[in-house]
Design a protein around this motif. Structure first.
Motif, PDB file in Angstrom:
ATOM      1  N   MET A 115       0.820  -1.200   0.001  1.00  0.00           N
ATOM      2  CA  MET A 115      -0.120  -0.168  -0.009  1.00  0.00           C
ATOM      3  C   MET A 115       0.961   1.155  -0.058  1.00  0.00           C
ATOM      4  O   MET A 115       1.866   1.265   0.994  1.00  0.00           O
ATOM      5  CB  MET A 115      -0.952  -0.057   1.065  1.00  0.00           C
ATOM      6  CG  MET A 115      -1.769   1.143   1.374  1.00  0.00           C
ATOM      7  SD  MET A 115      -2.801   1.231   2.681  1.00  0.00           S
ATOM      8  CE  MET A 115      -4.160  -0.106   2.527  1.00  0.00           C
ATOM      9  N   SER A 116       0.551   2.342  -0.785  1.00  0.00           N
ATOM     10  CA  SER A 116       1.415   3.533  -1.019  1.00  0.00           C
ATOM     11  C   SER A 116       1.221   4.400   0.278  1.00  0.00           C
ATOM     12  O   SER A 116       0.305   4.094   1.016  1.00  0.00           O
ATOM     13  CB  SER A 116       1.114   4.005  -2.083  1.00  0.00           C
ATOM     14  OG  SER A 116      -0.200   4.620  -2.319  1.00  0.00           O
ATOM     15  N   ARG A 117       2.093   5.162   0.369  1.00  0.00           N
ATOM     16  CA  ARG A 117       2.096   6.128   1.297  1.00  0.00           C
ATOM     17  C   ARG A 117       0.707   7.148   1.217  1.00  0.00           C
ATOM     18  O   ARG A 117      -0.053   7.394   2.147  1.00  0.00           O
ATOM     19  CB  ARG A 117       3.164   7.235   1.504  1.00  0.00           C
ATOM     20  CG  ARG A 117       4.413   6.358   2.180  1.00  0.00           C
ATOM     21  CD  ARG A 117       5.677   7.173   2.059  1.00  0.00           C
ATOM     22  NE  ARG A 117       6.354   7.225   3.345  1.00  0.00           N
ATOM     23  CZ  ARG A 117       7.216   8.074   3.535  1.00  0.00           C
ATOM     24  NH1 ARG A 117       7.605   9.321   3.059  1.00  0.00           N
ATOM     25  NH2 ARG A 117       7.892   8.054   4.569  1.00  0.00           N
ATOM     26  N   ALA A 118       0.265   7.550  -0.114  1.00  0.00           N
ATOM     27  CA  ALA A 118      -0.766   8.238  -0.255  1.00  0.00           C
ATOM     28  C   ALA A 118      -1.943   7.504  -0.021  1.00  0.00           C
ATOM     29  O   ALA A 118      -2.903   8.262   0.418  1.00  0.00           O
ATOM     30  CB  ALA A 118      -0.656   8.602  -1.729  1.00  0.00           C
ATOM     31  N   ARG A 119      -2.168   6.193  -0.227  1.00  0.00           N
ATOM     32  CA  ARG A 119      -3.265   5.629   0.048  1.00  0.00           C
ATOM     33  C   ARG A 119      -3.463   5.495   1.696  1.00  0.00           C
ATOM     34  O   ARG A 119      -4.574   5.682   2.102  1.00  0.00           O
ATOM     35  CB  ARG A 119      -3.132   4.097  -0.456  1.00  0.00           C
ATOM     36  CG  ARG A 119      -4.344   3.181  -0.233  1.00  0.00           C
ATOM     37  CD  ARG A 119      -5.397   3.577  -1.126  1.00  0.00           C
ATOM     38  NE  ARG A 119      -6.567   2.657  -0.912  1.00  0.00           N
ATOM     39  CZ  ARG A 119      -7.955   3.172  -0.321  1.00  0.00           C
ATOM     40  NH1 ARG A 119      -8.054   4.309  -0.811  1.00  0.00           N
ATOM     41  NH2 ARG A 119      -8.905   2.345  -0.256  1.00  0.00           N
ATOM     42  N   ILE A 120      -2.342   5.253   2.364  1.00  0.00           N
ATOM     43  CA  ILE A 120      -2.403   5.270   3.907  1.00  0.00           C
ATOM     44  C   ILE A 120      -3.008   6.672   4.317  1.00  0.00           C
ATOM     45  O   ILE A 120      -3.742   6.749   5.455  1.00  0.00           O
ATOM     46  CB  ILE A 120      -0.990   5.055   4.503  1.00  0.00           C
ATOM     47  CG1 ILE A 120      -0.549   3.558   3.934  1.00  0.00           C
ATOM     48  CG2 ILE A 120      -0.972   5.185   5.925  1.00  0.00           C
ATOM     49  CD1 ILE A 120       0.583   3.263   4.308  1.00  0.00           C
ATOM     50  N   ALA A 121      -2.526   7.637   3.674  1.00  0.00           N
ATOM     51  CA  ALA A 121      -3.038   9.284   4.008  1.00  0.00           C
ATOM     52  C   ALA A 121      -4.179   9.133   3.800  1.00  0.00           C
ATOM     53  O   ALA A 121      -4.945   9.930   4.700  1.00  0.00           O
ATOM     54  CB  ALA A 121      -1.957  10.147   3.363  1.00  0.00           C
ATOM     55  N   LEU A 122      -4.856   8.826   2.842  1.00  0.00           N
ATOM     56  CA  LEU A 122      -6.216   8.955   2.383  1.00  0.00           C
ATOM     57  C   LEU A 122      -7.044   8.154   3.584  1.00  0.00           C
ATOM     58  O   LEU A 122      -8.305   8.349   3.908  1.00  0.00           O
ATOM     59  CB  LEU A 122      -6.644   8.418   1.078  1.00  0.00           C
ATOM     60  CG  LEU A 122      -6.093   9.386  -0.082  1.00  0.00           C
ATOM     61  CD1 LEU A 122      -6.410   8.667  -1.416  1.00  0.00           C
ATOM     62  CD2 LEU A 122      -6.823  10.686  -0.083  1.00  0.00           C
ATOM     63  N   GLN A 123      -6.714   7.178   3.753  1.00  0.00           N
ATOM     64  CA  GLN A 123      -7.519   6.269   4.912  1.00  0.00           C
ATOM     65  C   GLN A 123      -7.271   6.833   6.320  1.00  0.00           C
ATOM     66  O   GLN A 123      -8.244   6.987   6.893  1.00  0.00           O
ATOM     67  CB  GLN A 123      -6.738   4.709   4.986  1.00  0.00           C
ATOM     68  CG  GLN A 123      -7.198   3.885   3.620  1.00  0.00           C
ATOM     69  CD  GLN A 123      -7.110   2.279   3.967  1.00  0.00           C
ATOM     70  OE1 GLN A 123      -6.505   2.032   4.753  1.00  0.00           O
ATOM     71  NE2 GLN A 123      -7.383   1.761   2.819  1.00  0.00           N
ATOM     72  N   ALA A 124      -6.313   7.479   6.572  1.00  0.00           N
ATOM     73  CA  ALA A 124      -6.021   8.137   7.757  1.00  0.00           C
ATOM     74  C   ALA A 124      -7.004   9.401   7.727  1.00  0.00           C
ATOM     75  O   ALA A 124      -7.718   9.514   8.842  1.00  0.00           O
ATOM     76  CB  ALA A 124      -4.709   8.657   7.934  1.00  0.00           C
ATOM     77  N   ARG A 154      -9.759   0.495  13.701  1.00  0.00           N
ATOM     78  CA  ARG A 154      -9.268  -1.105  13.655  1.00  0.00           C
ATOM     79  C   ARG A 154      -9.215  -1.421  11.938  1.00  0.00           C
ATOM     80  O   ARG A 154      -8.388  -2.142  11.929  1.00  0.00           O
ATOM     81  CB  ARG A 154     -10.358  -1.902  14.352  1.00  0.00           C
ATOM     82  CG  ARG A 154     -10.273  -3.389  14.371  1.00  0.00           C
ATOM     83  CD  ARG A 154     -11.371  -3.989  15.194  1.00  0.00           C
ATOM     84  NE  ARG A 154     -12.633  -3.704  14.616  1.00  0.00           N
ATOM     85  CZ  ARG A 154     -13.171  -4.636  13.622  1.00  0.00           C
ATOM     86  NH1 ARG A 154     -12.604  -5.608  13.262  1.00  0.00           N
ATOM     87  NH2 ARG A 154     -14.104  -4.352  13.014  1.00  0.00           N
ATOM     88  N   ASP A 155     -10.228  -1.111  11.279  1.00  0.00           N
ATOM     89  CA  ASP A 155     -10.046  -1.537  10.008  1.00  0.00           C
ATOM     90  C   ASP A 155      -8.757  -0.772   9.405  1.00  0.00           C
ATOM     91  O   ASP A 155      -8.242  -1.303   8.450  1.00  0.00           O
ATOM     92  CB  ASP A 155     -11.300  -1.095   9.358  1.00  0.00           C
ATOM     93  CG  ASP A 155     -12.452  -1.851   9.825  1.00  0.00           C
ATOM     94  OD1 ASP A 155     -12.363  -3.062  10.239  1.00  0.00           O
ATOM     95  OD2 ASP A 155     -13.795  -1.328   9.700  1.00  0.00           O
ATOM     96  N   PHE A 156      -8.593   0.674   9.583  1.00  0.00           N
ATOM     97  CA  PHE A 156      -7.592   1.152   9.033  1.00  0.00           C
ATOM     98  C   PHE A 156      -6.199   0.466   9.395  1.00  0.00           C
ATOM     99  O   PHE A 156      -5.298  -0.062   8.440  1.00  0.00           O
ATOM    100  CB  PHE A 156      -7.374   2.547   9.640  1.00  0.00           C
ATOM    101  CG  PHE A 156      -6.074   3.482   9.319  1.00  0.00           C
ATOM    102  CD1 PHE A 156      -5.698   3.482   8.315  1.00  0.00           C
ATOM    103  CD2 PHE A 156      -5.143   3.331  10.493  1.00  0.00           C
ATOM    104  CE1 PHE A 156      -4.728   4.448   7.905  1.00  0.00           C
ATOM    105  CE2 PHE A 156      -4.064   4.178  10.297  1.00  0.00           C
ATOM    106  CZ  PHE A 156      -3.486   4.730   9.041  1.00  0.00           C
ATOM    107  N   LEU A 157      -6.216   0.098  10.655  1.00  0.00           N
ATOM    108  CA  LEU A 157      -4.967  -1.024  10.992  1.00  0.00           C
ATOM    109  C   LEU A 157      -4.929  -2.302  10.125  1.00  0.00           C
ATOM    110  O   LEU A 157      -3.823  -2.763   9.849  1.00  0.00           O
ATOM    111  CB  LEU A 157      -4.763  -1.324  12.460  1.00  0.00           C
ATOM    112  CG  LEU A 157      -4.722  -0.217  13.562  1.00  0.00           C
ATOM    113  CD1 LEU A 157      -4.759  -0.691  15.047  1.00  0.00           C
ATOM    114  CD2 LEU A 157      -3.302   0.412  13.213  1.00  0.00           C
ATOM    115  N   LEU A 158      -6.097  -2.794   9.912  1.00  0.00           N
ATOM    116  CA  LEU A 158      -6.110  -4.190   9.315  1.00  0.00           C
ATOM    117  C   LEU A 158      -5.812  -4.272   7.730  1.00  0.00           C
ATOM    118  O   LEU A 158      -5.271  -5.023   7.205  1.00  0.00           O
ATOM    119  CB  LEU A 158      -7.407  -4.771   9.375  1.00  0.00           C
ATOM    120  CG  LEU A 158      -7.905  -5.328  10.707  1.00  0.00           C
ATOM    121  CD1 LEU A 158      -9.467  -5.763  10.637  1.00  0.00           C
ATOM    122  CD2 LEU A 158      -6.936  -6.368  11.073  1.00  0.00           C
TER     123      LEU A 158
END
Length: 79
Positions: free
Chosen positions: A1-10, A21-25
């Protein structure tokens, strides 16, 4: 998963549209040990202060606490 995708999910977690919890998963297993910025963001989201009520903080204090999370999200989106 890209950093940008992680940022969007955050951002989704902060907005209340995605459970932490879903973010962590959704995170890759070793991302927190390999990426310091992601690790710091996860920690900030995990310890986000409650706004108002018993043991909660004011909206202004919450914004101060979360400003680093917003900075990290911006950094992750551009890297």
């Amino acid at each position: 998963m890209s950093r940008a995708r992680i940022a969007l999910q955050a951002e989704e977690v902060i907005a209340g549209r995605l459970a932490f919890r879903d973010f962590l998963l959704n995170l890759p297993d070793d991302i927190e040990t390999k990426d310091q910025l992601v690790s710091e963001l996860v920690d900030l989201l995990e310890h986000e202060p409650k706004v108002g009520g018993f043991l909660g903080v004011s909206a202004e204090e919450h914004q101060k606490e979360m400003s680093r999370a917003y900075q990290l999200i911006a950094l992750l989106k551009t890297s």
